[in-house]
Design a protein around this motif. Structure first.
Motif, PDB file in Angstrom:
ATOM      1  N   SER A   1       0.914  -1.168   0.284  1.00 37.04           N
ATOM      2  CA  SER A   1       0.024   0.011  -0.096  1.00 37.04           C
ATOM      3  C   SER A   1       0.944   1.364   0.043  1.00 37.04           C
TER       4      SER A   1
ATOM      5  N   LYS B   1       0.099   5.037   0.968  1.00 38.13           N
ATOM      6  CA  LYS B   1      -0.824   6.136   1.367  1.00 38.13           C
ATOM      7  C   LYS B   1      -0.205   7.528   1.234  1.00 38.13           C
ATOM      8  N   TYR B   2      -1.067   8.269   0.646  1.00 38.52           N
ATOM      9  CA  TYR B   2      -0.604   9.781   0.591  1.00 38.52           C
ATOM     10  C   TYR B   2      -1.504  10.611   1.100  1.00 38.52           C
ATOM     11  N   GLU B   3      -1.205  11.410   2.404  1.00 38.40           N
ATOM     12  CA  GLU B   3      -2.011  11.879   3.187  1.00 38.40           C
ATOM     13  C   GLU B   3      -3.232  11.064   3.678  1.00 38.40           C
ATOM     14  N   SER B   4      -2.889  10.044   3.887  1.00 37.41           N
ATOM     15  CA  SER B   4      -3.984   8.728   4.373  1.00 37.41           C
ATOM     16  C   SER B   4      -4.737   8.522   3.142  1.00 37.41           C
ATOM     17  N   GLU B   5      -4.738   8.830   1.961  1.00 39.27           N
ATOM     18  CA  GLU B   5      -5.403   8.360   0.903  1.00 39.27           C
ATOM     19  C   GLU B   5      -4.550   6.940   0.188  1.00 39.27           C
ATOM     20  N   GLU B   6      -5.400   6.027  -0.260  1.00 36.76           N
ATOM     21  CA  GLU B   6      -4.742   4.974  -0.561  1.00 36.76           C
ATOM     22  C   GLU B   6      -4.306   5.057  -2.066  1.00 36.76           C
ATOM     23  N   LEU B   7      -3.076   5.461  -2.609  1.00 34.10           N
ATOM     24  CA  LEU B   7      -2.982   5.716  -3.947  1.00 34.10           C
ATOM     25  C   LEU B   7      -3.254   4.694  -4.859  1.00 34.10           C
TER      26      LEU B   7
ATOM     27  N   ASP C   1      -5.475   2.492  -5.049  1.00 30.08           N
ATOM     28  CA  ASP C   1      -7.016   2.139  -5.482  1.00 30.08           C
ATOM     29  C   ASP C   1      -7.542   3.455  -6.492  1.00 30.08           C
ATOM     30  N   LYS C   2      -6.602   4.444  -6.394  1.00 32.49           N
ATOM     31  CA  LYS C   2      -7.366   5.775  -7.069  1.00 32.49           C
ATOM     32  C   LYS C   2      -7.166   5.549  -8.566  1.00 32.49           C
TER      33      LYS C   2
ATOM     34  N   TYR D   1      -7.108  10.888 -10.878  1.00 32.39           N
ATOM     35  CA  TYR D   1      -6.813  11.371  -9.629  1.00 32.39           C
ATOM     36  C   TYR D   1      -5.282  11.501  -9.504  1.00 32.39           C
TER      37      TYR D   1
ATOM     38  N   LEU E   1      -2.296  14.716  -9.350  1.00 34.31           N
ATOM     39  CA  LEU E   1      -1.113  14.522  -7.999  1.00 34.31           C
ATOM     40  C   LEU E   1       0.068  14.824  -8.635  1.00 34.31           C
TER      41      LEU E   1
END
Lengths: 325, 297
Positions: free
Chosen positions: A70, A72-78, A80-81, A85, A89
């Motif tokens: 995994s 995670k960038y600023e708690s967002e899972e990249l 899955d994006k 998105y 970024l």
């Protein structure tokens, strides 16, 4: 607000080629805090560039594949994006500086246009004048006269090209900068200038920086903390002082430090690390460094070593684990 | 550059024509000519002079734009050439336009979709076009499109429809080159670091392609267009003969057959000049597309 900017958790990346599967990253984990300057050190083929490309999800299509883990960038899972998105970024919140400034600029577009393109992509609402003013300002910041923005890459020297690449990476004021060997292709005097420039701009924008390099001197000069990468894993991580000023080191890190010639002693020979880096096509059972390690035991060859922490200083080695080797 | 090229080309040609078997005098006068008649005509055509002197005389006249008259038919060469040239230029230009217009998009598309059905289809087409000689392909197409399907006229130059098939046939091998060149070039470009830089900036695939990749990939292809254009004028000789187009190709072939030296020389000089001009234009276009090319050097 959470202090963690980027959290990479057990990331596995494979390159699928016609002959074999290359295991480029194996359970790679790394945390980057806001504004932190972290150095990623390791020899060629250790997986450093692969990591940077994985974060941006720019691995070569069809060949490079993130198999698990995994980011995670600023708690967002990249992972899955959707691609859309990631487009927002790249270049805006995470930018990258590439190794070779000679080839990383488009030869048929003016450098000004190439820097301006970042603004066109990410700030479509700014007026033309505002954009041009921003381009002029960033040129001034990286030390290139703004009137030279109408020139083409071949009219600049290597160091100036790298300044332009840095301008391109920083114009959107990203939170994270991936610098992939930004000084390797430059000569030593220019290296120092570029590092100084990156330091200044880092202070100005307070971006976090992942500095990928194989030059320990550059790391000691620039970074707060260091991650030593070997065989697609982080084998040692800690503050710069902990790594360089400590007797507790991973055997590989020790080897790296021993490779630096000492100016004060008159040792007749350098001390290279014996052997070669393991074949990345083979998944290792135990410790990936066991074949070259002077302290290797039977256990190292069969059991994967644990990450042993002492405060924030972590070493991936059986030697330091509680049970002992 | 053009002048030394013309001198070299004409000199080599002049020597070859002089030593080539076959006698123009006999061709003109027929088998029953007497010794005196032959000697008289030889003197009239300066054929009794040494080679170098004949060449020097010819070139002096050529410099005054006097290319002389045809030995066998008597027509003046320059006006005849000017009358025929537009046909050849038209067919050649159309063929290059066809090859470029179809070839470059196909080549780029097959590079982007590498290993797709489109890519394999294009490769097949390239092999096919490159290995079929124009005279054979031309004849086959004449049978299919003109005689069987009756879509197009067989030969001649009556209307625009007459030019469709000749242009396609002449452009076939150029088309193969264009597809292959632009595919290879594009594959090279999309592996470049600056393409990765563009992606890292946040550009989507469309922008990467249109803003960064295509212009770079066209640079080697444009040079190839110039070479193909020159080759096309040569290829027109065959195509014009198949389709009975009254261009310079037919003129040249007839002249060579009858050892008509002034006509052959004249046509070759003009073609050399035209090819030189085309190459100059191509160089100028290259300089516009690629800022690394400097006019001064």
């Amino acid at each position: 607000m959470n202090d963690d900017l980027l959290q990479i958790e057990k990331l596995n990346v494979e390159y699928i080629t016609d002959d074999a599967i290359v295991y480029a990253l194996n359970d790679f984990s790394l945390n980057v805090k806001r504004g932190e300057k972290i150095g990623l050190v390791g020899e060629t083929g250790a997986g450093k560039t692969t990591l940077a490309l994985s974060i941006l999800r720019l691995l070569p299509k069809k060949i490079g594949k993130i198999t698990s883990g995994s980011i995670k960038y600023e708690s967002e899972e990249l992972l899955d994006k959707p691609e859309s998105y990631m487009l927002g970024l790249r270049g805006r919140r995470i930018s990258m500086i590439f190794q070779d400034p000679m080839t990383s600029l488009n030869p048929v577009k003016t450098v000004g246009d190439q820097v301006l393109e970042v603004l066109n992509l990410h700030f479509p609402d700014l007026s033309k004048e505002e954009k041009n003013a921003k381009v002029d300002e960033i040129f001034r910041l990286v030390g290139i006269p703004a009137e030279r923005k109408f020139e083409y890459p071949h009219q600049f020297s290597g160091g100036m090209k790298q300044r332009i690449v840095i301008a391109m990476a920083l114009i959107a004021e990203p939170e994270l900068l991936l610098a992939d060997e930004p000084t390797t292709a430059l000569d030593v005097t220019i290296q120092a200038q570029i590092l100084e420039l990156m330091k200044e701009l880092k202070e100005k924008y307070n971006s976090a920086v992942i500095l990928i390099t194989h030059d320990l001197g550059v790391v000691a000069e620039f970074c707060d903390s260091v991650a030593v990468v070997y065989g697609g894993r982080v084998v040692e991580i800690g503050k710069v002082e902990e790594i360089f000023g400590n007797s507790h080191n991973h055997p590989y890190t020790k080897g790296l430090i021993n490779c630096i010639p000492d100016l004060t002693s008159t040792a007749p020979r350098l001390h290279p690390i014996a052997g070669r880096m393991g074949d990345p096509r083979i998944k290792v059972q135990g410790c990936c460094f066991a074949d070259r390690c002077p302290n290797a035991t039977e256990k190292c060859k069969t059991t994967p070593p644990p990450m042993v922490y002492e405060g924030e200083h972590g070493i991936l080695c059986h030697l330091y684990s509680k049970e002992g080797a | 550059m053009l002048i030394p090229v013309i001198i070299a080309v004409t000199f080599v040609l002049f020597v070859i024509l002089s030593f080539a078997p076959g006698d123009v005098v006999k061709t003109i006068l027929g088998d029953e000519a007497t010794e005196e008649q032959i000697a008289e005509l030889k003197h009239e055509l300066n054929l009794d002079q040494p080679l170098l002197i004949r060449y020097a005389r010819y070139m002096m006249d050529a410099c005054r734009l006097d290319f002389g008259n045809s030995w066998t038919s008597g027509y003046e060469i320059l006006p005849e050439f000017s009358r025929r040239l537009p046909y050849t230029l038209l067919v050649t230009t159309l063929s290059v336009l066809f090859a470029v217009g179809v070839g470059i998009p196909l080549g780029i598309a097959s590079a982007i979709k590498e290993h797709s059905i489109l890519d394999y289809g294009c490769t097949f087409l390239v092999m096919l076009l490159a290995s079929m000689p124009a005279f054979w392909l031309g004849t086959l197409c004449q049978i299919l499109f003109c005689l069987t399907l009756r879509w197009l006229p067989v030969s001649g130059v009556g209307s625009w429809r007459h030019f469709i098939l000749p242009s396609i046939i002449l452009g076939a091998s150029t088309l193969a080159t264009m597809i292959r060149m632009s595919r290879t070039s594009m594959l090279d470009v999309i592996k470049m670091d600056y393409i990765r830089t563009a992606r890292a900036k946040g550009a989507d695939e469309k922008k990467v392609l249109y803003h960064h990749a295509i212009r770079n990939s066209l640079i080697p292809v444009i040079t190839q267009i110039g070479i193909s254009f020159a080759g096309g004028i040569g290829g027109a000789i065959v195509t014009e003969n198949i389709f009975a187009i009254p261009g310079i190709g037919v003129m040249l072939v007839n002249a060579v057959k009858s050892r008509d030296v002034p006509v052959v020389m004249g046509v070759i000089i003009f073609v050399t000049i035209i090819v030189g001009i085309i190459n100059l234009i191509v160089d100028l276009i290259c300089a516009v597309v690629d800022p690394r090319i400097d006019f001064a050097s």
